[in-house]
Structure formats: structure tokens, C-alpha cells
Design a protein around this motif. Structure first.
Motif, PDB file in Angstrom:
ATOM      1  N   GLY A 501       0.813  -1.210   0.000  1.00 37.49           N
ATOM      2  CA  GLY A 501       0.000   0.000   0.000  1.00 37.49           C
ATOM      3  C   GLY A 501       0.846   1.258   0.000  1.00 37.49           C
ATOM      4  O   GLY A 501       0.359   2.331  -0.360  1.00 37.49           O
ATOM      5  N   HIS A 502       2.114   1.130   0.400  1.00 38.81           N
ATOM      6  CA  HIS A 502       3.062   2.255   0.348  1.00 38.81           C
ATOM      7  C   HIS A 502       3.942   2.187  -0.900  1.00 38.81           C
ATOM      8  O   HIS A 502       4.978   2.854  -0.968  1.00 38.81           O
ATOM      9  N   GLU A 503       3.512   1.366  -1.883  1.00 41.17           N
ATOM     10  CA  GLU A 503       4.236   1.191  -3.145  1.00 41.17           C
ATOM     11  C   GLU A 503       5.643   0.630  -2.919  1.00 41.17           C
ATOM     12  O   GLU A 503       6.587   0.959  -3.636  1.00 41.17           O
ATOM     13  N   GLY A 504       5.758  -0.210  -1.912  1.00 46.49           N
ATOM     14  CA  GLY A 504       7.033  -0.861  -1.624  1.00 46.49           C
ATOM     15  C   GLY A 504       6.931  -2.358  -1.808  1.00 46.49           C
ATOM     16  O   GLY A 504       5.904  -2.897  -2.215  1.00 46.49           O
ATOM     17  N   ILE A 505       8.011  -3.067  -1.498  1.00 50.39           N
ATOM     18  CA  ILE A 505       8.034  -4.533  -1.583  1.00 50.39           C
ATOM     19  C   ILE A 505       8.694  -5.075  -0.329  1.00 50.39           C
ATOM     20  O   ILE A 505       9.540  -4.420   0.294  1.00 50.39           O
ATOM     21  N   VAL A 506       8.274  -6.271   0.071  1.00 55.77           N
ATOM     22  CA  VAL A 506       8.883  -6.985   1.183  1.00 55.77           C
ATOM     23  C   VAL A 506       9.157  -8.408   0.725  1.00 55.77           C
ATOM     24  O   VAL A 506       8.323  -9.033   0.064  1.00 55.77           O
ATOM     25  N   LYS A 507      10.312  -8.903   1.047  1.00 60.17           N
ATOM     26  CA  LYS A 507      10.691 -10.246   0.628  1.00 60.17           C
ATOM     27  C   LYS A 507      11.708 -10.810   1.613  1.00 60.17           C
ATOM     28  O   LYS A 507      12.253 -10.096   2.473  1.00 60.17           O
ATOM     29  N   VAL A 508      11.958 -12.125   1.486  1.00 59.06           N
ATOM     30  CA  VAL A 508      12.939 -12.806   2.313  1.00 59.06           C
ATOM     31  C   VAL A 508      14.149 -13.125   1.460  1.00 59.06           C
ATOM     32  O   VAL A 508      14.013 -13.658   0.351  1.00 59.06           O
ATOM     33  N   ILE A 509      15.341 -12.783   1.975  1.00 58.66           N
ATOM     34  CA  ILE A 509      16.585 -13.057   1.261  1.00 58.66           C
ATOM     35  C   ILE A 509      17.549 -13.763   2.212  1.00 58.66           C
ATOM     36  O   ILE A 509      17.282 -13.895   3.421  1.00 58.66           O
ATOM     37  N   ASP A 510      18.641 -14.221   1.659  1.00 59.89           N
ATOM     38  CA  ASP A 510      19.700 -14.768   2.506  1.00 59.89           C
ATOM     39  C   ASP A 510      20.342 -13.651   3.317  1.00 59.89           C
ATOM     40  O   ASP A 510      20.397 -12.501   2.883  1.00 59.89           O
ATOM     41  N   ARG A 511      20.830 -14.020   4.488  1.00 59.93           N
ATOM     42  CA  ARG A 511      21.527 -13.014   5.293  1.00 59.93           C
ATOM     43  C   ARG A 511      22.736 -12.483   4.529  1.00 59.93           C
ATOM     44  O   ARG A 511      23.480 -13.255   3.924  1.00 59.93           O
ATOM     45  N   PRO A 512      22.937 -11.166   4.537  1.00 63.28           N
ATOM     46  CA  PRO A 512      24.077 -10.600   3.794  1.00 63.28           C
ATOM     47  C   PRO A 512      25.433 -11.132   4.247  1.00 63.28           C
ATOM     48  O   PRO A 512      26.368 -11.221   3.444  1.00 63.28           O
ATOM     49  N   ASP A 513      25.565 -11.539   5.556  1.00 57.61           N
ATOM     50  CA  ASP A 513      26.844 -12.031   6.056  1.00 57.61           C
ATOM     51  C   ASP A 513      27.020 -13.528   5.838  1.00 57.61           C
ATOM     52  O   ASP A 513      28.044 -14.107   6.226  1.00 57.61           O
ATOM     53  N   GLY A 514      26.031 -14.199   5.225  1.00 58.26           N
ATOM     54  CA  GLY A 514      26.140 -15.617   4.921  1.00 58.26           C
ATOM     55  C   GLY A 514      25.861 -16.531   6.087  1.00 58.26           C
ATOM     56  O   GLY A 514      25.921 -17.766   5.936  1.00 58.26           O
ATOM     57  N   GLN A 515      25.546 -16.032   7.260  1.00 56.86           N
ATOM     58  CA  GLN A 515      25.272 -16.873   8.421  1.00 56.86           C
ATOM     59  C   GLN A 515      23.860 -17.447   8.340  1.00 56.86           C
ATOM     60  O   GLN A 515      23.037 -17.048   7.529  1.00 56.86           O
ATOM     61  N   GLN A 516      23.605 -18.408   9.262  1.00 56.86           N
ATOM     62  CA  GLN A 516      22.285 -19.042   9.308  1.00 56.86           C
ATOM     63  C   GLN A 516      21.247 -18.032   9.806  1.00 56.86           C
ATOM     64  O   GLN A 516      21.522 -17.235  10.696  1.00 56.86           O
ATOM     65  N   GLY A 517      20.071 -18.149   9.261  1.00 59.11           N
ATOM     66  CA  GLY A 517      18.975 -17.282   9.676  1.00 59.11           C
ATOM     67  C   GLY A 517      18.238 -16.705   8.480  1.00 59.11           C
ATOM     68  O   GLY A 517      18.592 -16.942   7.322  1.00 59.11           O
ATOM     69  N   ALA A 518      17.216 -15.958   8.783  1.00 57.59           N
ATOM     70  CA  ALA A 518      16.402 -15.316   7.746  1.00 57.59           C
ATOM     71  C   ALA A 518      16.643 -13.822   7.764  1.00 57.59           C
ATOM     72  O   ALA A 518      16.974 -13.244   8.803  1.00 57.59           O
ATOM     73  N   CYS A 519      16.462 -13.215   6.595  1.00 55.12           N
ATOM     74  CA  CYS A 519      16.599 -11.757   6.485  1.00 55.12           C
ATOM     75  C   CYS A 519      15.396 -11.227   5.711  1.00 55.12           C
ATOM     76  O   CYS A 519      15.182 -11.588   4.549  1.00 55.12           O
ATOM     77  N   PHE A 520      14.600 -10.410   6.388  1.00 54.12           N
ATOM     78  CA  PHE A 520      13.462  -9.748   5.746  1.00 54.12           C
ATOM     79  C   PHE A 520      13.939  -8.392   5.223  1.00 54.12           C
ATOM     80  O   PHE A 520      14.478  -7.583   5.984  1.00 54.12           O
ATOM     81  N   GLU A 521      13.735  -8.173   3.928  1.00 56.49           N
ATOM     82  CA  GLU A 521      14.154  -6.921   3.311  1.00 56.49           C
ATOM     83  C   GLU A 521      12.915  -6.153   2.844  1.00 56.49           C
ATOM     84  O   GLU A 521      12.075  -6.684   2.114  1.00 56.49           O
ATOM     85  N   ILE A 522      12.831  -4.904   3.280  1.00 58.60           N
ATOM     86  CA  ILE A 522      11.706  -4.034   2.922  1.00 58.60           C
ATOM     87  C   ILE A 522      12.261  -2.839   2.144  1.00 58.60           C
ATOM     88  O   ILE A 522      13.190  -2.169   2.603  1.00 58.60           O
ATOM     89  N   ARG A 523      11.692  -2.591   0.999  1.00 61.47           N
ATOM     90  CA  ARG A 523      12.106  -1.447   0.175  1.00 61.47           C
ATOM     91  C   ARG A 523      10.907  -0.514   0.004  1.00 61.47           C
ATOM     92  O   ARG A 523       9.845  -0.932  -0.467  1.00 61.47           O
ATOM     93  N   LEU A 524      11.104   0.733   0.399  1.00 65.16           N
ATOM     94  CA  LEU A 524      10.052   1.742   0.321  1.00 65.16           C
ATOM     95  C   LEU A 524      10.569   2.971  -0.428  1.00 65.16           C
ATOM     96  O   LEU A 524      11.760   3.304  -0.312  1.00 65.16           O
ATOM     97  N   PRO A 525       9.703   3.645  -1.221  1.00 68.32           N
ATOM     98  CA  PRO A 525      10.156   4.844  -1.951  1.00 68.32           C
ATOM     99  C   PRO A 525      10.626   5.932  -0.995  1.00 68.32           C
ATOM    100  O   PRO A 525       9.990   6.216   0.018  1.00 68.32           O
ATOM    101  N   LYS A 526      11.731   6.540  -1.323  1.00 69.70           N
ATOM    102  CA  LYS A 526      12.300   7.604  -0.503  1.00 69.70           C
ATOM    103  C   LYS A 526      11.512   8.896  -0.714  1.00 69.70           C
ATOM    104  O   LYS A 526      11.076   9.205  -1.816  1.00 69.70           O
ATOM    105  N   ALA A 527      11.316   9.630   0.376  1.00 67.33           N
ATOM    106  CA  ALA A 527      10.598  10.908   0.286  1.00 67.33           C
ATOM    107  C   ALA A 527      11.436  11.920  -0.484  1.00 67.33           C
ATOM    108  O   ALA A 527      12.653  11.984  -0.332  1.00 67.33           O
ATOM    109  N   THR A 528      10.769  12.699  -1.304  1.00 66.54           N
ATOM    110  CA  THR A 528      11.464  13.731  -2.081  1.00 66.54           C
ATOM    111  C   THR A 528      11.088  15.102  -1.559  1.00 66.54           C
ATOM    112  O   THR A 528       9.975  15.313  -1.064  1.00 66.54           O
ATOM    113  N   GLY A 529      11.992  16.052  -1.710  1.00 67.16           N
ATOM    114  CA  GLY A 529      11.701  17.419  -1.295  1.00 67.16           C
ATOM    115  C   GLY A 529      11.910  17.635   0.189  1.00 67.16           C
ATOM    116  O   GLY A 529      12.167  16.766   0.976  1.00 67.16           O
TER     117      GLY A 529
END
Length: 529
Positions: A501-529
């Protein structure tokens, strides 16, 4: 065939836009209105026919002025001639001017007539002997004169007793008024120019009459040209109007019928034509309606699936609650009765949690559509959320590390309360799967025109083939040690709905450091002005 307008009954809360409402033309079709507008323009062009009536009057007045001048010149010439040469001069002038010249003495008697001395220079035509086209032309003349309220013109006829008293134009002549002129209509409605001149030296009166058929011929020729132009213009205008109506009305009717079929629900899938070849407003409307229909179909399907899931999820705790309550009547052992009461209480709390989450999930879309977004500092919001969770001790033994970005660096446009719910649900999920004394890491950084928030835990992780399924409603894949029914399975689904509803996306990716676990990544449009 379905009607284009589905219903004439307006809902009680409907409000017509006064800028779009129609008054007197509301019952006319679009095709009729297009034709009416263009025909009105042709009617205005047809007004030029009435201008020709003024043009004819101007020609007539100019001819009358010439006739008065001619009679004066002839009178002066006759005044200088002897009676023997007078008749030859009158015949000569009559032939040159294509007119009839008559001379009356002081007693009012006709003494000279060019038609008696030579061949007539004009002939008044009998309308009964003329073709029907002339009758049509005369009728058109009379109609236009009636519409423009022209000054009436009397009919012309040769007097039986040709003398001065038979001519009204001659009665006014005197020493003071030496000339006079008038116009009358011949039987075939062509103008007859009459001019008279008084000769003081001999007290004679000169009368000139001329059938100015050329005036009528000129006016009718111009009128024919104008009528031809109007006819051709009307033909082209009507054809263009029909073409315009075809390119506008037909696709609108097609879209309206498709919309009616969508309303009536006569088929599982109603395809509204998108008209990709049209780049105009009709094409935009078609694509907007197609997108709207697809969105409505998606929402209907989602609502039906949601209702089925709700029914399925509530049945289980209700069945357990019914079984516990029925067992209370048959059990006398206090310990067993206490266990059944505990089961019933757990089921009631589970149902209550389900109802609250279901209510939240069902209204989140509608509330987001009405919410006015404001600037939200993600770093500040997460700081406040983590402080509140620490105060309520909802993190259990799990530690949370947050790398707070600089003030104003990670700013988005959105609803702060809803976004806080997103991160709260994701943190609840991460805490549930984290081991005792585990660590949850939160990172919020700007990335081009987006703000990226990552929530990483040290739990068992999520298999790649299951990463999309965890956002489905009522998913009950929980840790084995967690009590049954503690979660409704709607938390991540609600989070996904709010993020989208905020024109973003949420997904699950591998942890950036390669360790065990889950990583939820949320991307939202940056405010302008």
C-alpha cells in the motif's frame, strides 16, 4: 443486448458534479448532440442567404439612383431639341437604356411612347408560362422576404388609361421636386424600375420604366452558389459528424456494455477491451476500465478466498471449544474439569486473536486508500518501536541491534502507525524463531530513490521454495516449542499488504553475512523534497 445505463436509481449518497451535469440536452444521445452542434453551424452559415436580400436592396437602390439621373439627362436633352427631333431622340435613348420612355404634356396626356415608335426593349413575362424552377425561386424569394421582414413592394401593371394620373410616381412631380423613382414587382416578381422627371420649360413629364431582370438573375445566381456551398458543407459536416460519433460513441457503448456485464457477473472473467491502438482519451478510458475491472476481479477473488480461509480457521477453535464445553457436563473429576476450562479459555483467546487480526487484515487496504501520507523518519520510528518493546519486555531473551541512520537520511512518505505495525509483526516473527539469547540485527539505509530496511535473525532460516508462501494468510508454520494458537498466521500477510500500500516490496533473502537465519528486506520509496 444489455442497456448501456445499468440503472436510473441513484444511491442516497450520490452527488452529481454540477460542472458535468447536463440540463436541456441530458436526454439526447452523444451522436445526436454531435450532429446538432454541426448542423447549428451550418444553420448559421445559411444565414448568409438573408444577407443576399440586403444585397438585392442595395442593387435596387443603386439602379433607382441611376434611373433618376438618366431621366434628368434625357429631360435636359429633350429640352434642347425641336419637336421634330424629339421622337427620334426618345427612341434612341430607349434602345440604349433597354427601357421604355413616355412623354406626357401639361394636361397629363401621353404624347410620345417609345414602344409605339419602335420595337419594345423589354417584355413582362407571364409566370404561368415559365418552368416550375422559376416558381420555386419565387417561393424562396417570398420566404426570405417574409423572414427578414422586408418592406413590401407593390405589383406593377400597365395602366389601361395611360396618363399622368395613372402613375403615383408622377403625381409628386412639380417645380420643387423635379425627379422621382420607385420600384415595383412585375408578375414574375422581377423588379420594374420607374423613374420620372419634370421638364419646367415645357411643363412636360418624362417617364422611364425598365424591367431590371438582371438584379433578380444576379441575386438568384449568388443564392444558388451559397446554397451549393451550404449543401456541400452540410454533407461534409454530417459525414464528419457521423465519423466522429463512430469513433467516440461506438467504443464508449462497447465499454459501457462490458461494464454492465461486469456488474451483472454473467461470466467468471469479463474482458473489457483495452484498445491499445488508440492513444486518445477513449483509449485511456478503456485501459483504465480494464485495469479497474482486473483490480475488482482480484479483490473479489481475494475476498472470497479470505472468507473461505476465515471460515476454515475459526472452525478449529470453535470445534475444540464445543468439545471442551460438552465434556464439562460429563466429567466430575475437578482436575479434568480444570483442564477442559483451560482449553476453553485458550480457544476463546485464540478466537479473539483471530477476530482482531482478521478485522485488521480486512480494513487495512481501505484505510490506506484514505490515509494522507506524511514524511516518516524510519530511524526515529524504529528507535521508538524498540524502546516500547524493551519496556513491555516483548523481546523475551532475544537481543536487538539497530544501526540507526543519520537524522533525515532514511525518510519515506507514509502512515507512521501502519509502518510501525509492519516492523512490529516482522520483529515478532523474528523473535519467535530466534534461539535463546539470539541476536536480531536491523539495518536501515538509503539506496538511490529507495530506503532499504533489513531485519536479520539467527533462526533456522526459510527455504527458498517457502519464501513466498510465508506471506500467505493463516500460515501456521511456527516453532515446535511455541504454544498452539498463539499466532493467527496473519501478521506477515498484514505486513505485506501495508508495504504494498506504500508502493514498496517486502521479501525474504539470505543473510548478507552468509550466516544461518532469515533476512526480511523491505524497500520503500524515498521521500522527495
Amino acid at each position: 443486448m444489455e442497456p448501456v445505463i445499468a440503472t436510473t436509481n441513484k444511491p442516497a449518497n450520490s452527488i452529481d458534479d454540477p460542472e458535468l451535469s447536463l440540463r436541456w440536452s441530458a436526454r439526447l444521445s452523444l451522436t445526436t448532440r454531435i450532429l446538432a452542434v454541426n448542423i447549428l453551424a451550418i444553420a448559421l452559415l445559411a444565414g448568409s442567404l438573408f444577407y443576399l436580400d440586403n444585397y438585392r436592396d442595395e442593387l435596387t437602390h443603386e439602379r433607382l439612383s441611376q434611373a433618376r439621373l438618366q431621366t434628368q439627362i434625357i429631360s435636359d436633352a429633350l429640352n434642347l431639341q425641336t419637336p421634330e427631333n424629339r421622337e427620334d431622340l426618345i427612341v434612341s435613348f430607349a434602345a440604349d437604356l433597354k427601357s421604355r420612355l413616355r412623354l406626357y404634356d401639361k394636361d397629363g396626356r401621353k404624347i410620345v411612347d417609345s414602344f409605339d415608335l419602335a420595337e419594345p426593349t423589354y417584355e413582362l413575362r407571364d409566370p404561368q408560362e415559365q418552368p416550375w424552377q422559376k416558381d420555386v425561386a419565387r417561393t424562396l424569394d417570398q420566404s426570405i422576404e417574409f423572414i427578414v421582414i422586408s418592406e413590401p413592394i407593390t405589383a406593377f401593371s400597365e395602366p389601361k388609361n395611360d396618363k399622368v394620373s395613372a402613375w403615383p410616381e408622377l403625381k409628386l412631380l412639380s417645380v420643387d421636386q423635379k425627379s422621382n423613382s420607385a420600384v415595383r414587382y412585375a408578375p414574375d416578381r422581377t423588379p420594374v424600375i420607374i423613374a420620372a422627371s419634370y421638364i419646367p420649360s415645357s411643363e412636360h413629364v418624362l417617364l422611364l420604366t425598365s424591367n431590371a431582370r438582371d438584379i433578380t438573375r444576379i441575386v438568384r445566381a449568388e443564392r444558388s452558389n451559397v446554397v451549393l456551398v451550404i449543401f456541400l458543407t452540410a454533407l461534409v459536416s454530417i459525414l464528419l459528424s457521423l465519423f466522429l460519433a463512430r469513433t467516440i460513441v461506438r467504443p464508449i457503448r462497447k465499454l459501457a456494455r462490458a461494464a454492465v456485464r461486469v456488474r451483472l457477473g454473467r461470466a467468471p472473467e469479463i474482458a473489457i477491451p483495452r484498445m491499445p491502438g488508440r492513444r486518445d482519451e477513449i483509449g485511456q478510458l478503456a485501459r483504465a476500465l480494464a485495469d479497474m475491472s482486473g483490480a475488482l476481479r482480484y479483490r473479489i477473488d481475494a475476498t472470497e478466498a479470505f472468507a473461505a480461509d476465515v471460515s476454515h480457521e475459526i472452525k478449529n477453535p470453535l470445534a475444540s471449544l464445543r468439545s471442551a464445553l460438552e465434556g464439562l457436563d460429563r466429567v466430575d473429576d475437578p482436575d479434568l474439569r480444570r483442564q477442559l476450562i483451560d482449553v476453553a479459555n485458550d480457544d476463546v483467546r485464540r478466537i479473539d486473536r483471530l477476530i482482531n487480526d482478521i478485522s485488521e487484515a480486512s480494513r487495512v487496504d481501505a484505510e490506506l486508500a484514505r490515509t494522507k501520507f506524511e514524511k516518516v523518519d524510519v530511524g526515529k520510528m524504529l528507535d521508538q518501536l524498540l524502546a516500547a518493546r524493551e519496556q513491555r519486555d516483548t523481546n523475551e531473551s532475544v537481543k536487538i541491534a539497530f544501526a540507526r541512520p543519520g537524522r533525515g537520511v532514511a525518510t519515506i512518505m507514509g502512515d507512521g502507525d501502519r509502518l510501525e505495525r509492519v516492523f512490529s509483526n516482522i520483529l515478532d516473527n523474528a523473535v519467535s524463531f530466534s534461539p535463546k539469547d539470539g541476536l536480531i540485527e536491523i539495518l536501515a539505509t538509503p539506496d538511490a530513490d529507495e530506503v532499504v530496511i533489513q531485519v536479520s535473525d539467527q533462526g533456522p532460516g526459510i527455504a527458498k521454495e517457502q519464501r513466498q508462501n510465508i506471506f500467505k494468510r493463516f500460515l501456521s508454520d511456527r516453532p515446535a516449542e511455541e504454544a498452539f494458537g498463539k499466532h493467527s498466521g496473519l501478521g506477515l500477510a498484514i505486513a505485506k499488504t501495508i508495504v504494498e500500500g506504500h508502493e514498496g516490496i517486502v521479501k525474504v533473502i539470505d543473510r548478507p553475512d552468509g550466516q544461518q537465519g532469515a533476512c526480511f528486506e523491505i524497500r520503500l520509496p524515498k521521500a522527495t523534497g
